[in-house]
Design a protein around this motif. Structure first.
Motif, PDB file in Angstrom:
ATOM      1  N   ARG A 154      -4.660   4.889  -3.983  1.00 15.59           N
ATOM      2  CA  ARG A 154      -3.859   3.474  -3.259  1.00 15.59           C
ATOM      3  C   ARG A 154      -4.819   2.864  -2.214  1.00 15.59           C
ATOM      4  N   LEU A 155      -5.885   3.444  -1.797  1.00 20.99           N
ATOM      5  CA  LEU A 155      -6.505   2.985  -0.693  1.00 20.99           C
ATOM      6  C   LEU A 155      -7.629   2.113  -1.486  1.00 20.99           C
ATOM      7  N   ALA A 156      -8.043   2.687  -2.645  1.00 24.07           N
ATOM      8  CA  ALA A 156      -9.063   2.063  -3.554  1.00 24.07           C
ATOM      9  C   ALA A 156      -8.381   0.668  -4.007  1.00 24.07           C
ATOM     10  N   ASP A 157      -7.047   0.872  -4.246  1.00 25.97           N
ATOM     11  CA  ASP A 157      -6.592  -0.454  -4.723  1.00 25.97           C
ATOM     12  C   ASP A 157      -6.385  -1.454  -3.407  1.00 25.97           C
ATOM     13  N   PHE A 158      -6.070  -1.037  -2.328  1.00 24.83           N
ATOM     14  CA  PHE A 158      -6.258  -1.871  -1.277  1.00 24.83           C
ATOM     15  C   PHE A 158      -7.420  -2.500  -0.992  1.00 24.83           C
ATOM     16  N   SER A 159      -8.631  -1.666  -1.163  1.00 25.06           N
ATOM     17  CA  SER A 159      -9.935  -2.310  -1.169  1.00 25.06           C
ATOM     18  C   SER A 159     -10.051  -3.515  -2.101  1.00 25.06           C
ATOM     19  N   THR A 160      -9.660  -3.161  -3.227  1.00 26.98           N
ATOM     20  CA  THR A 160      -9.966  -4.406  -4.368  1.00 26.98           C
ATOM     21  C   THR A 160      -9.155  -5.755  -4.022  1.00 26.98           C
ATOM     22  N   GLU A 161      -7.858  -5.385  -3.206  1.00 26.20           N
ATOM     23  CA  GLU A 161      -7.087  -6.501  -2.925  1.00 26.20           C
ATOM     24  C   GLU A 161      -7.464  -7.255  -1.796  1.00 26.20           C
ATOM     25  N   ASN A 199     -39.029 -24.564   6.811  1.00 23.71           N
ATOM     26  CA  ASN A 199     -37.611 -24.846   6.868  1.00 23.71           C
ATOM     27  C   ASN A 199     -37.006 -23.614   8.115  1.00 23.71           C
ATOM     28  N   VAL A 200     -35.838 -23.969   8.374  1.00 29.70           N
ATOM     29  CA  VAL A 200     -35.043 -23.048   9.367  1.00 29.70           C
ATOM     30  C   VAL A 200     -33.902 -22.568   8.788  1.00 29.70           C
ATOM     31  N   LEU A 201     -33.620 -21.283   8.535  1.00 33.49           N
ATOM     32  CA  LEU A 201     -32.378 -20.840   8.334  1.00 33.49           C
ATOM     33  C   LEU A 201     -31.701 -20.023   9.357  1.00 33.49           C
ATOM     34  N   ASP A 202     -30.774 -20.548   9.745  1.00 29.96           N
ATOM     35  CA  ASP A 202     -29.825 -19.629  10.660  1.00 29.96           C
ATOM     36  C   ASP A 202     -28.462 -19.530  10.390  1.00 29.96           C
ATOM     37  N   ILE A 203     -28.215 -18.023  10.116  1.00 28.86           N
ATOM     38  CA  ILE A 203     -27.151 -17.629   9.443  1.00 28.86           C
ATOM     39  C   ILE A 203     -26.337 -16.552  10.171  1.00 28.86           C
ATOM     40  N   ASN A 204     -25.160 -16.778  10.602  1.00 25.99           N
ATOM     41  CA  ASN A 204     -24.303 -15.544  11.215  1.00 25.99           C
ATOM     42  C   ASN A 204     -23.170 -15.241  10.174  1.00 25.99           C
ATOM     43  N   SER A 205     -22.934 -14.054  10.048  1.00 24.39           N
ATOM     44  CA  SER A 205     -21.731 -13.755   9.262  1.00 24.39           C
ATOM     45  C   SER A 205     -21.245 -12.356   9.797  1.00 24.39           C
ATOM     46  N   ILE A 206     -19.843 -12.446   9.860  1.00 23.35           N
ATOM     47  CA  ILE A 206     -19.171 -11.194  10.155  1.00 23.35           C
ATOM     48  C   ILE A 206     -18.000 -10.956   9.224  1.00 23.35           C
ATOM     49  N   THR A 207     -18.019  -9.889   8.667  1.00 19.32           N
ATOM     50  CA  THR A 207     -16.981  -9.269   7.595  1.00 19.32           C
ATOM     51  C   THR A 207     -16.178  -8.149   8.169  1.00 19.32           C
ATOM     52  N   GLN A 208     -14.849  -8.145   8.306  1.00 22.18           N
ATOM     53  CA  GLN A 208     -14.104  -7.127   8.781  1.00 22.18           C
ATOM     54  C   GLN A 208     -13.139  -6.782   7.868  1.00 22.18           C
ATOM     55  N   ILE A 209     -12.966  -5.472   7.500  1.00 24.82           N
ATOM     56  CA  ILE A 209     -11.719  -4.938   6.538  1.00 24.82           C
ATOM     57  C   ILE A 209     -11.211  -3.751   7.331  1.00 24.82           C
ATOM     58  N   SER A 210      -9.617  -3.956   7.238  1.00 24.75           N
ATOM     59  CA  SER A 210      -9.039  -2.550   8.029  1.00 24.75           C
ATOM     60  C   SER A 210      -8.167  -2.177   6.781  1.00 24.75           C
ATOM     61  N   LEU A 211      -7.947  -0.981   6.237  1.00 25.40           N
ATOM     62  CA  LEU A 211      -7.259  -0.650   5.428  1.00 25.40           C
ATOM     63  C   LEU A 211      -6.213   0.731   6.186  1.00 25.40           C
ATOM     64  N   LEU A 212      -5.054   0.733   5.610  1.00 25.18           N
ATOM     65  CA  LEU A 212      -4.023   1.833   6.362  1.00 25.18           C
ATOM     66  C   LEU A 212      -3.054   2.120   5.330  1.00 25.18           C
ATOM     67  N   TYR A 213      -3.008   3.416   5.145  1.00 21.99           N
ATOM     68  CA  TYR A 213      -2.053   4.146   4.200  1.00 21.99           C
ATOM     69  C   TYR A 213      -1.106   5.098   5.099  1.00 21.99           C
ATOM     70  N   ASP A 214       0.091   4.748   5.551  1.00 19.44           N
ATOM     71  CA  ASP A 214       0.855   5.651   6.306  1.00 19.44           C
ATOM     72  C   ASP A 214       2.229   5.630   5.848  1.00 19.44           C
ATOM     73  N   ASN A 215       2.366   5.998   4.646  1.00 16.25           N
ATOM     74  CA  ASN A 215       3.713   6.404   3.972  1.00 16.25           C
ATOM     75  C   ASN A 215       3.966   7.930   4.394  1.00 16.25           C
ATOM     76  N   ASP A 216       5.017   8.245   5.311  1.00 12.56           N
ATOM     77  CA  ASP A 216       5.502   9.450   5.639  1.00 12.56           C
ATOM     78  C   ASP A 216       7.007   9.871   5.010  1.00 12.56           C
ATOM     79  N   TRP A 217       6.896  11.292   4.713  1.00 10.09           N
ATOM     80  CA  TRP A 217       8.437  11.805   4.433  1.00 10.09           C
ATOM     81  C   TRP A 217       8.603  12.619   5.628  1.00 10.09           C
ATOM     82  N   VAL A 218       9.869  12.614   6.003  1.00  8.80           N
ATOM     83  CA  VAL A 218      10.416  13.572   6.975  1.00  8.80           C
ATOM     84  C   VAL A 218      11.878  14.015   6.228  1.00  8.80           C
ATOM     85  N   ARG A 219      11.735  15.218   6.201  1.00  8.67           N
ATOM     86  CA  ARG A 219      12.712  15.840   5.549  1.00  8.67           C
ATOM     87  C   ARG A 219      13.619  16.773   6.398  1.00  8.67           C
ATOM     88  N   ALA A 220      14.865  17.279   6.174  1.00  7.06           N
ATOM     89  CA  ALA A 220      15.472  18.298   6.880  1.00  7.06           C
ATOM     90  C   ALA A 220      16.342  19.098   6.050  1.00  7.06           C
TER      91      ALA A 220
END
Length: 675
Positions: free
Chosen positions: A164-171, A440-461
């Protein structure tokens, strides 16, 4: 007399003579110089021979000294010439040479004239390029299995979390089009990156950004004209920057211990042990921090003979799923991501300022001078200032537990992992009054940020469980903060004056005379002399930061009824399967110019783009048994052998607090997720 001379000669080599004598004395057997034996052939009488040698040289005694007599030289004169005419011919040749702008030859006969060459501009070597590539990767697997009962509970297959995290990365790729940039340190590679960025920005202006195909988008924002000094939070403009400390979750058992105070109060506990169970299966912390401050070349005036490309790009994305299932018999502080207060923020800031040089009051009424001399440094070819930083986290903390109370205080920590990447770069360049760039002058600044979290939990009794448990399954934080701060000319670029082209030609021709136009440029008023740098090729200043943080924290916890009910009244149970923090922080401070003027002869290409996107997935995948496979890391069984529980001690299980500081190698699945 002759013998004394010979003795004097030997005396010069007495050291060698004595050494040879000592060597001969050390011999026990003589290997050479033996006389003929008795049975050997008879030798002829030496006296019977007379030397057939004659010489007409006179034999003299040795007389030390050097006798030198120079030889005679004969000069053969040619035809008779009148010396007065030679002088007249020399004057005529001088006049002819003065009328022609030709270099003088070298000559050696009396008819030639030797003149010294004109002075030439002395050039010095300029500073070199500065290129740094930083790659930081943390990979941590902390899938725990815990059973505190005497029963048998099957293991759980957690491979679905990685899928599922791999699918999140694609999305997330729809929001991060610049994540696929490849490291380069050549001008052609930098130019290709600039062209790709300009093409994407132009397409966004024409047709708009693409929209995600799945998931519930919390925001989908893109602009090609971000405002300076404006904070963008999840696609909305604000004036204040959110403070990270205000949103960090309480990590419970995983938080750092506080320093003890200096008081004399006793910390000894004489009360009997309580009856509680505290379980922390989440509380993971992933942090990427990157900071780049680059001055490149410090110059008050810059002249670019070619084109100027300036591109600033920020792309941020988060994707998470926090779809929890909690048994109805248990009390929970939240049953979904919204109820639990999971926070996800994309924060971006573009800043622009002008460098303010320090100044002091001048009480002299004398008019400030203009420069009349210069010092020139030359760099042949291209100059590059490249800082490329990539930071990756992949943490898997999928725990499977069966817990129960034991009549004493028990704490269980299976999460609490901390993974940190930190990179800081500060580049201080040389200072010049004028920098001329031939290409010529090339002045390039780029920031890329990706945060992925899978936190599906099951609490049973299980049956018979006391419903009074305090359960926390959310309270997660996803945080992306990016800032690009440009320091340079506030006004538009100025047209290239003619004397700048004349200055470039003078340097190439090594003309020691400073062009007159530089002496009247108002930017140089108050300078006695100029320190000039000339770059014959291109200049590319490129800073690329890419941060990817991926956390899988899917916990499956079952609370079993205690087998010691008579000694287990009113037990306190606290369970936390969330409280994770995924943080990316990046900052670029780019000093383009330290003055007010930048001359440009070519075209100016200035673009900026901001992309922010967030997706919330409601994944409903159910865990499956793992069959006969062994547990991933730890299998722990706790049992109370004493039914009365009178001598029970507190039990502590700590399988967390694992630290990974860029010491792991990524697995194949990591490469597939972040490639």
């Amino acid at each position: 007399m002759h013998i004394e001379k010979i003795s004097e000669i030997i005396a010069h080599f007495i050291g060698l003579f004595e050494m040879t004598t000592d060597e001969m004395r050390l011999r026990t057997n003589y290997a050479e110089g033996a006389g003929p034996g008795a049975d050997g052939p008879a030798l002829p009488d030496q006296d019977a021979f007379t030397a057939a040698f004659s010489s007409d040289l006179q034999l003299k005694d040795y007389d030390p000294g050097v006798i030198y007599k120079s030889g005679s030289y004969d000069i053969e004169y040619g035809p008779t010439r009148h010396f007065g005419r030679v002088f007249e011919e020399s004057l005529e040749k001088l006049a002819a040479i003065a009328g022609k702008d030709i270099p003088l030859p070298h000559f050696g006969d009396p008819t030639d004239i030797v003149l010294t060459d004109e002075p030439e501009l002395t050039v010095f070597a300029g500073p070199g390029s500065a290129i740094s590539h930083v790659l930081q990767v943390n990979v941590l697997y902390d899938d725990d299995y815990l059973d505190m009962t005497d029963g048998v509970h099957p293991l759980r297959d957690t491979s679905f979390v990685i899928e599922r995290l791999a699918d999140f990365s694609t999305e997330a790729e729809i929001f991060t089009p610049f994540a696929s940039l490849h490291r380069t340190d050549t001008y052609d590679g930098a130019l290709k990156i600039a062209e790709d960025l300009e093409s994407y920005i132009q397409n966004s202006k024409d047709s708009g950004p693409a929209s995600p195909s799945s998931g519930d988008a919390t925001h989908d924002f893109s602009t090609t004209a971000p405002k300076n000094d404006t904070v963008y939070v999840n696609g909305e403009e604000t004036t204040d920057i959110p403070v990270l400390d205000d949103f960090l979750p309480d990590r419970g058992l995983a938080k750092l211990e506080e320093e003890p105070d200096d008081s004399n109060t006793s910390v000894e506990q004489t009360d009997p042990s309580g009856n509680s169970l505290d379980v922390t299966a989440g509380a993971n912390l992933l942090v990427n921090v990157a900071s780049v401050i680059n001055t490149g070349v410090i110059a008050s005036v810059t002249a670019v003979m070619g084109n100027y490309h300036q591109i600033d790009a920020i792309s941020q994305a988060f994707v998470y799923s926090d779809n929890d299932e909690i048994a109805s018999t248990l009390h929970s502080s939240g049953h979904s991501a919204d109820d639990a207060g999971t926070v996800a923020k994309n924060i971006a800031l573009f800043e622009h300022s002008t460098f303010e040089a320090s100044s002091h009051a001048d009480n002299d009424a004398v008019e400030p001078p203009f420069p009349n001399s210069w010092r020139v440094s030359v760099i042949d070819g291209d100059v590059s200032f490249v800082q490329w930083i990539e930071q990756y986290h992949f943490v898997s903390d999928n725990d499977t537990m069966t817990v129960t109370t034991s009549g004493s205080e028990a704490t269980v920590l299976t999460g609490g992992n901390t993974s940190i990447n930190f990179s800081s770069f500060f580049g201080m360049g040389m200072q010049y009054d004028l920098v001329i760039i031939g290409g010529n002058v090339l002045d390039i600044n780029s920031i890329t940020q990706i945060s992925l979290l899978y936190d599906n939990d099951w609490v049973r009794a299980e049956d018979g469980v006391d419903p009074g448990a305090d359960i926390q399954t959310g309270n997660n934080l996803l945080w992306n903060f990016a800032s690009i701060h440009n320091v340079g000319t506030d006004s538009p670029f100025a047209a290239m004056p003619d004397y700048m082209a004349a200055t470039q030609k003078a340097i190439e021709d090594r003309d020691p005379n400073m062009p007159e136009g530089l002496s009247f440029d108002v930017n140089f008023q108050g300078y006695a002399g100029l320190n000039v740098l000339y770059i014959t090729g291109n200049l590319y200043d490129m800073t690329i930061i890419k941060q990817v943080s991926i956390l899988g924290d899917s916990d499956d916890l079952t609370q079993a009824a205690s087998t010691i009910l008579e000694n287990n009244p009113d037990a306190t149970v606290t369970i936390d399967t969330g409280s994770n923090a995924v943080v990316n922080i990046a900052e670029i401070v780019d000093y383009d110019s330290f003055g007010q003027t930048t001359y440009l002869a070519g075209q100016l290409y200035s673009d900026a783009i901001l992309i922010q996107g967030g997706l919330v997935e409601h994944d409903t995948t159910q865990p499956q048994p793992a069959g006969d496979r062994l547990a991933n890391e730890v299998i722990a069984f706790l049992d109370n052998d004493d039914p009365a529980g009178g001598d029970c001690a507190d039990g502590v299980i700590n399988a967390g607090n694992d630290y990974s500081w860029s010491s792991a190698h990524p697995a194949d699945v990591m490469q597939a997720m972040v490639a």
